[in-house]
Design a protein around this motif. Sequence first.
Motif, PDB file in Angstrom:
ATOM      1  N   ASP A   1       0.833  -1.205   0.000  1.00 59.33           N
ATOM      2  CA  ASP A   1       0.000   0.000   0.000  1.00 59.33           C
ATOM      3  C   ASP A   1       0.865   1.252   0.000  1.00 59.33           C
ATOM      4  N   ASN A   2       0.442   2.254  -0.760  1.00 57.76           N
ATOM      5  CA  ASN A   2       1.065   3.593  -0.815  1.00 57.76           C
ATOM      6  C   ASN A   2       2.336   3.655  -1.650  1.00 57.76           C
ATOM      7  N   ALA A   3       2.667   2.589  -2.368  1.00 57.39           N
ATOM      8  CA  ALA A   3       3.899   2.576  -3.156  1.00 57.39           C
ATOM      9  C   ALA A   3       3.818   3.558  -4.321  1.00 57.39           C
ATOM     10  N   VAL A   4       4.989   3.926  -4.807  1.00 62.51           N
ATOM     11  CA  VAL A   4       5.118   4.695  -6.046  1.00 62.51           C
ATOM     12  C   VAL A   4       5.816   3.806  -7.065  1.00 62.51           C
ATOM     13  N   LEU A   5       5.237   3.690  -8.263  1.00 65.65           N
ATOM     14  CA  LEU A   5       5.854   2.953  -9.355  1.00 65.65           C
ATOM     15  C   LEU A   5       6.579   3.932 -10.273  1.00 65.65           C
ATOM     16  N   GLN A   6       7.687   3.494 -10.838  1.00 64.43           N
ATOM     17  CA  GLN A   6       8.489   4.363 -11.680  1.00 64.43           C
ATOM     18  C   GLN A   6       7.787   4.665 -12.999  1.00 64.43           C
ATOM     19  N   ARG A   7       7.705   5.943 -13.319  1.00 65.52           N
ATOM     20  CA  ARG A   7       7.103   6.357 -14.587  1.00 65.52           C
ATOM     21  C   ARG A   7       8.069   6.136 -15.751  1.00 65.52           C
ATOM     22  N   GLU A   8       7.490   6.035 -16.940  1.00 66.66           N
ATOM     23  CA  GLU A   8       8.235   6.069 -18.205  1.00 66.66           C
ATOM     24  C   GLU A   8       9.289   4.977 -18.348  1.00 66.66           C
TER      25      GLU A   8
ATOM     26  N   SER B   1       1.249   9.695 -12.457  1.00 68.13           N
ATOM     27  CA  SER B   1      -0.152   9.810 -12.037  1.00 68.13           C
ATOM     28  C   SER B   1      -0.236   9.965 -10.532  1.00 68.13           C
ATOM     29  N   SER B   2      -0.932  11.002 -10.107  1.00 64.90           N
ATOM     30  CA  SER B   2      -1.169  11.208  -8.675  1.00 64.90           C
ATOM     31  C   SER B   2      -2.556  10.712  -8.269  1.00 64.90           C
ATOM     32  N   THR B   3      -3.237  10.052  -9.195  1.00 60.59           N
ATOM     33  CA  THR B   3      -4.548   9.459  -8.891  1.00 60.59           C
ATOM     34  C   THR B   3      -4.335   8.076  -8.304  1.00 60.59           C
TER      35      THR B   3
ATOM     36  N   LYS C   1      -5.272 -18.226  -7.013  1.00 61.10           N
ATOM     37  CA  LYS C   1      -6.278 -18.913  -6.204  1.00 61.10           C
ATOM     38  C   LYS C   1      -6.844 -17.969  -5.153  1.00 61.10           C
ATOM     39  N   ASN C   2      -6.084 -16.953  -4.824  1.00 63.16           N
ATOM     40  CA  ASN C   2      -6.547 -15.879  -3.947  1.00 63.16           C
ATOM     41  C   ASN C   2      -6.228 -14.557  -4.633  1.00 63.16           C
ATOM     42  N   THR C   3      -6.693 -13.472  -4.056  1.00 63.06           N
ATOM     43  CA  THR C   3      -6.441 -12.138  -4.614  1.00 63.06           C
ATOM     44  C   THR C   3      -5.731 -11.283  -3.579  1.00 63.06           C
ATOM     45  N   VAL C   4      -4.670 -10.607  -4.002  1.00 65.02           N
ATOM     46  CA  VAL C   4      -3.971  -9.680  -3.119  1.00 65.02           C
ATOM     47  C   VAL C   4      -3.974  -8.307  -3.793  1.00 65.02           C
ATOM     48  N   THR C   5      -4.234  -7.265  -2.984  1.00 68.32           N
ATOM     49  CA  THR C   5      -4.378  -5.913  -3.525  1.00 68.32           C
ATOM     50  C   THR C   5      -3.491  -4.940  -2.775  1.00 68.32           C
ATOM     51  N   ALA C   6      -2.697  -4.192  -3.516  1.00 66.93           N
ATOM     52  CA  ALA C   6      -1.937  -3.071  -2.950  1.00 66.93           C
ATOM     53  C   ALA C   6      -2.680  -1.797  -3.332  1.00 66.93           C
ATOM     54  N   ARG C   7      -3.023  -0.981  -2.343  1.00 66.68           N
ATOM     55  CA  ARG C   7      -3.894   0.175  -2.566  1.00 66.68           C
ATOM     56  C   ARG C   7      -3.122   1.493  -2.524  1.00 66.68           C
ATOM     57  N   ASN C   8      -3.760   2.526  -3.069  1.00 63.95           N
ATOM     58  CA  ASN C   8      -3.218   3.882  -3.050  1.00 63.95           C
ATOM     59  C   ASN C   8      -1.859   3.946  -3.743  1.00 63.95           C
ATOM     60  N   ILE C   9      -1.761   3.321  -4.906  1.00 62.54           N
ATOM     61  CA  ILE C   9      -0.514   3.261  -5.671  1.00 62.54           C
ATOM     62  C   ILE C   9      -0.463   4.432  -6.651  1.00 62.54           C
ATOM     63  N   LEU C  10       0.675   5.124  -6.676  1.00 63.05           N
ATOM     64  CA  LEU C  10       0.882   6.251  -7.578  1.00 63.05           C
ATOM     65  C   LEU C  10       1.990   5.909  -8.583  1.00 63.05           C
ATOM     66  N   VAL C  11       2.135   6.752  -9.588  1.00 65.95           N
ATOM     67  CA  VAL C  11       3.204   6.587 -10.566  1.00 65.95           C
ATOM     68  C   VAL C  11       4.011   7.880 -10.621  1.00 65.95           C
TER      69      VAL C  11
END
Length: 512
Positions: free
Chosen positions: A42-49, A93-95, A104-114
Amino acid sequence: MIRLSSPQSIRLRSRLAAGLALLTLAVTTASADVVFAPFFRDNAVLQREKPVPVWGRADPGEKVTVTFQSQKTEATADDMGRWSVTLSPMRASSTPAELVAKGKNTVTARNILVGEVWLCSGQSNMAMTVNRTLDADAEIAGAASYPLIRHFKTKLTSAALPCDDAEGAWEVAGPSTAGGFSAAAYYFGRELFKALNVPIGLLNSSWGGTQIESWMSPQALSADPSWPEVVQRWQDEMKAYPAKAAKYEIDIDQWNKARATAKKEGAKFTTRAPRKPDGIGSRRQPAALYNAMIVPFLPAAIRGAIWYQGEANAARNAEYRTLFPAMIRQWRADFGQGDFPFYYVQLANFGRGTSWAFQREAQGYALKLPATGQAVTIDIGESADIHPKNKQEVGRRLALNALANTYKLGGEFSGPVFDGVSKEKGALRVKFTHAAGLKTKDPALPGFAIAGADKKFISAKARIDGETVVVSAAAVKDPVAVRYAWDNDPPSPLYNGSDLPASPFRSDDWEK
């Protein structure tokens, strides 16, 4: 006991260690849930471009579907239970969005920005937190304006073998969190945010008092000319460890008894606890922090790295000349993104340093590599404190390098840099690059010394002449070498018009 000997044997052991780690992973992931690697929380930033690798664990052979924004991609976990996909390059993206992995299960990381992601590593001056810096209360309160800055603090962990996981969490900058952020990293990131207006992710893997050897892979270490000395020191430490450990048990027992007595009697007790000796798997073991605090994040997409380390290696500065560039090359190879930008902090002035002038010079050998730069801090240290509080300026000077050279926004990023010397009439004329508006903050212009063929340096008179400095001394009729700010805690009044300090330098290559 693990023995480290020849380069060939350490490479073999490294491969065996990696195989053992994967085998252990395969066993422990039987009937395992789908999980993300530690970077993707949660809250991670992914590298743009850039292409963004996303990976994790699942049951061997399990099909995993990953979705983010409008992208959807699939992978099948291999025999070791590891799966990996790659997201296509994305715009900033700041959205907030969700990163989802489904099997078999679902894992979700939330509030991710780029946005922009930087690895921030080193020892205590990188680990030093915002709440210990100048104007800490105001800085912490001001963090409310920067929720798009995110910080991941990796738990202090060392390991004899490469690790697949790491403890830590991404935190959103704000008054309740920023006080615990790496100060150098946060102030660096804040400058980037002000200029770029995109989310900033700061991946902080740092640990106080650590040597560069601990942050390097076995392969990089074994290929370095300093390897025999590095491994011999570690073997000597291991031989001495049993006796040190036995003494520690006696000392800590006596310390606990003394503290209990003081508490019972209502007396003040200020004696520090004895220090536990370092053994196998400690932060001092070569490659131990690389294994535990770098490997779990490979091969995350990052823009670059900042580094604040060197104090722990100052007494062995000749080794640092090759170890530091070797580490940079190794990290770049490991992340698989070419010669990503690598900016570091040159050691500040400090009154009790050992051979720090030579260590600053050793740090400069990294500048021979592409896409490197240094933040000179010879003017903002504290003579009696190895942890200077003005981390705002440290972060700003690191950011100047990035903004000018990585993001191509222009502007001066360096103070005057030595560019040669010439003789004239019993004096030496020193030339510089980055010297526009050369000036001094002390009319006497102290900090310069010259020597003749006898190699005896004495203080010199200095005067600015355009973008050069002319130095002389009545006692040195035929000067052949000049040094500036060549001490642990020297005067350093020379600046350029951008108010950035000159880097310490010497024109000679003498041993002392």
